[in-house]
Design an enzyme around this catalytic site. Structure first.
Site, PDB file in Angstrom:
ATOM      1  N   HIS A   1      26.652 -20.303   7.368  1.00 31.77           N
ATOM      2  CA  HIS A   1      25.831 -21.007   8.623  1.00 31.77           C
ATOM      3  C   HIS A   1      25.038 -20.036   9.327  1.00 31.77           C
ATOM      4  O   HIS A   1      24.993 -18.839   9.427  1.00 31.77           O
ATOM      5  CB  HIS A   1      27.421 -21.167   9.582  1.00 31.77           C
ATOM      6  CG  HIS A   1      28.077 -19.900   9.999  1.00 31.77           C
ATOM      7  ND1 HIS A   1      29.038 -19.471   9.120  1.00 31.77           N
ATOM      8  CD2 HIS A   1      28.163 -19.352  11.165  1.00 31.77           C
ATOM      9  CE1 HIS A   1      29.457 -18.500   9.826  1.00 31.77           C
ATOM     10  NE2 HIS A   1      29.136 -18.355  10.931  1.00 31.77           N
TER      11      HIS A   1
ATOM     12  N   HIS B   1      23.272 -19.643  12.957  1.00 34.65           N
ATOM     13  CA  HIS B   1      23.404 -20.038  14.361  1.00 34.65           C
ATOM     14  C   HIS B   1      22.004 -20.116  15.036  1.00 34.65           C
ATOM     15  O   HIS B   1      21.259 -19.464  14.870  1.00 34.65           O
ATOM     16  CB  HIS B   1      24.081 -18.810  15.258  1.00 34.65           C
ATOM     17  CG  HIS B   1      25.248 -18.390  14.801  1.00 34.65           C
ATOM     18  ND1 HIS B   1      26.610 -18.611  15.606  1.00 34.65           N
ATOM     19  CD2 HIS B   1      25.900 -17.940  13.826  1.00 34.65           C
ATOM     20  CE1 HIS B   1      27.616 -18.066  14.994  1.00 34.65           C
ATOM     21  NE2 HIS B   1      27.328 -17.617  14.050  1.00 34.65           N
TER      22      HIS B   1
END
Ligand code: AMP
Length: 142
Positions: free
Chosen positions: A103, A105
């Site tokens: 992931h 951010h």
């Protein structure tokens, strides 16, 4: 490297087994709000294909995640009248990774405002819903 765990939290969000405030989705990536935002609008962008982190992700998926992160960043600039954007991406425990599905951010920033320390602030559902609405609206008008 440790194998991908299909029961990680983000895999469950991808399968619809856990809720998330989704702001963008296509056939290869999903963007949703971080439940412990370091600033209002803090969004996570993930590939749909399984990838533990930067070290095993397919480069094409990585490129697409970067493309989506750019769209989210542009939308956040409008949605939150941001002055800048911070990207963060952690790999393995030593690198600060806690959830083992790749992931990125994407965090809106304002001049002179520090990020909240990690994992110190749990946003309310209302706050997350309002932030997600703003990002979705801004995405429509990019
Ligand atoms: P890291 O692996 O260090 O990038 O940290 C994982 C991030 O995922 C943290 O910022 C958490 O607040 C966030 N997070 C954990 N669980 C959820 C969830 N169910 N929905 C959205 N974000 C989450």
């Amino acid at each position: 490297m440790t194998a991908y765990d299909p029961n990680n939290i983000f895999a469950k969000i991808l399968r619809g087994e856990l809720p998330a405030h989704r702001v963008y989705e296509d056939d290869r990536a999903l963007a949703f709000l971080d439940i412990m935002p370091r600033a209002a609008g803090h969004t996570l962008v993930i590939p749909k294909n399984p990838a533990r982190n930067l070290l095993d992700v397919d480069p094409a998926d990585l490129g697409h995640v970067a493309t989506v992160a750019q769209r989210i960043a542009r939308a956040q600039m409008k949605a939150f009248a941001a002055d800048g954007i911070t990207l963060q991406q952690f790999n393995e425990t030593a690198g600060g990774q806690v959830v083992f599905h790749l992931h990125v951010h994407v965090i809106p920033r304002h001049d002179g405002v520090a990020l909240r320390p990690p994992a110190t602030y749990k946003a309310s559902q209302d706050e997350l819903a309002a932030a997600a609405d703003k990002i979705r609206d801004a995405l429509k008008n990019l």
